[in-house]
Design a protein around this motif. Sequence first.
Motif, short mmCIF file in Angstrom:
data_model
loop_
_atom_site.label_atom_id
_atom_site.label_comp_id
_atom_site.label_asym_id
_atom_site.label_seq_id
_atom_site.Cartn_x
_atom_site.Cartn_y
_atom_site.Cartn_z
N LEU A 1 141.18 75.46 48.51
CA LEU A 1 139.74 75.60 48.24
C LEU A 1 139.12 76.77 49.01
N LEU B 1 132.05 70.96 43.51
CA LEU B 1 133.40 70.50 43.14
C LEU B 1 133.19 69.45 42.05
N ASP C 1 133.69 65.45 41.88
CA ASP C 1 132.65 64.55 42.38
C ASP C 1 131.49 64.59 41.41
N TYR D 1 139.48 62.89 52.50
CA TYR D 1 138.29 63.76 52.54
C TYR D 1 138.28 64.65 53.78
N GLY D 2 137.40 65.66 53.73
CA GLY D 2 137.00 66.34 54.95
C GLY D 2 136.05 65.39 55.66
N GLU E 1 139.75 68.27 58.24
CA GLU E 1 140.19 68.05 56.86
C GLU E 1 141.21 66.92 56.79
N LYS E 2 140.89 65.92 56.02
CA LYS E 2 141.78 64.79 55.69
C LYS E 2 142.56 64.26 56.90
N ILE F 1 132.86 64.56 53.61
CA ILE F 1 132.24 65.69 52.90
C ILE F 1 132.42 65.43 51.40
N ILE F 2 131.32 65.52 50.67
CA ILE F 2 131.34 65.35 49.22
C ILE F 2 131.19 66.75 48.61
N GLY F 3 131.67 66.92 47.38
CA GLY F 3 131.76 68.28 46.83
C GLY F 3 130.48 68.98 46.45
N TYR G 1 127.99 71.90 48.44
CA TYR G 1 127.78 72.70 49.66
C TYR G 1 126.72 73.76 49.36
N GLN H 1 141.74 75.99 54.02
CA GLN H 1 140.76 74.91 53.86
C GLN H 1 139.34 75.39 54.17
N THR I 1 136.98 73.46 54.93
CA THR I 1 136.57 72.66 56.09
C THR I 1 136.90 73.40 57.40
C1 G1P Z 1 137.92 68.86 48.90
C2 G1P Z 1 137.62 69.26 50.33
C3 G1P Z 1 137.32 68.02 51.18
C4 G1P Z 1 136.20 67.23 50.54
C5 G1P Z 1 136.53 66.90 49.08
C6 G1P Z 1 135.33 66.28 48.39
O1 G1P Z 1 139.15 68.16 48.87
O2 G1P Z 1 138.72 69.97 50.86
O3 G1P Z 1 136.96 68.41 52.48
O4 G1P Z 1 135.98 66.04 51.26
O5 G1P Z 1 136.89 68.07 48.35
O6 G1P Z 1 135.65 65.86 47.10
P1 G1P Z 1 139.96 67.89 47.49
O7 G1P Z 1 139.35 66.63 46.91
O8 G1P Z 1 139.75 69.08 46.63
O9 G1P Z 1 141.37 67.68 47.92
#
Ligand code: G1P
Length: 286
Positions: free
Chosen positions: A107, A127, A130, A167-168, A186-187, A199-201, A203, A225, A227
């Motif tokens: 990302l 993102l 979400d 998630y982040g 991150e995760k 963190i939700i998608g 920003y 990342q 994050t």
């Molecule tokens: C991404 C981000 C993560 C965030 C998430 C939200 O992860 O890296 O920090 O919490 O989106 O949906 P992904 O879901 O793309 O792995």
Amino acid sequence: MIKKAVLPVAGLGTRFLPATKASPKEMLPILDKPIIQYAVEEAQRVGIEDFLFITGKHKRAIEDHFDKAYELEERLKSAGKLQLLEKINCFENLNFAYIRQKQPKGLGDAILYAKPFVNNEPFVVILSDDVIDPEYSVLSDMIEIYNRTHSTVIALEEVPWSDVSRYGIVAGKKVEDYYLIEDLIEKPEQSQSPSNLAIIGRYILTPQIFKYLGKLEPGKGGEIQLTDALKMLLNETQIYGYIIKGKRYDAGEKLGYLKTIFEFALKDSEIASDFKAFLKERITNL
Ligand code: G1P
């Protein structure tokens, strides 16, 4: 005013194989609209007009979806199907640009491709996995915080502790209606996680982020990342977190996708009552 949105759509969508073998996961429908359209409409509602999609292989259908469809429009017009015409004609005032991420490096790497498009302005990142209830606009609340602070704002949600590794995760201090972010990871493993604030998608980023994205080493999962770049940005400026008030659905995995469709169907004026009747009958027979 924030006028630009960046939508990373390069992900492979492996959770939906084989459906995503040759077509993008972002084009999977929620009732009659593809997932990605909800993201674009969400941004459109807060006045965003310029969109950049960071794409990858097999993502051409997204370009076609937001393109003008002359032939189809003519056919609908001559058949007098004006409501349908309106449905496919709603992007006239928006501008769409596309750039391909050369390698699937994560990302953070995808966002770096937005640098020339952003042209030194703040921008929104969405993102599309979400999906947020369209009756509520988290972006408008976040933009309000941005207008007060002129700093990065990220959307947050409390998630079950058992889910933190998806998630982040942030650590932060609650102040008024937002959080002042103190750390991001991150995760994390559940045992290492500083909180269950995910963190939700959504920003709001400023061009400051590019400096850090350009320097990053691969992080979690061997990917660059976002994050991690945000964590570095904390050395320079404040980051604000905002808990989303509306319902959020994870349409990026099978069960979440199904739940999203159910929730939207229950609110759809055309099918809600029939769908409810079906559900009631079906549940008694489980
Ligand atoms: C991404 C981000 C993560 C965030 C998430 C939200 O992860 O890296 O920090 O919490 O989106 O949906 P992904 O879901 O793309 O792995």
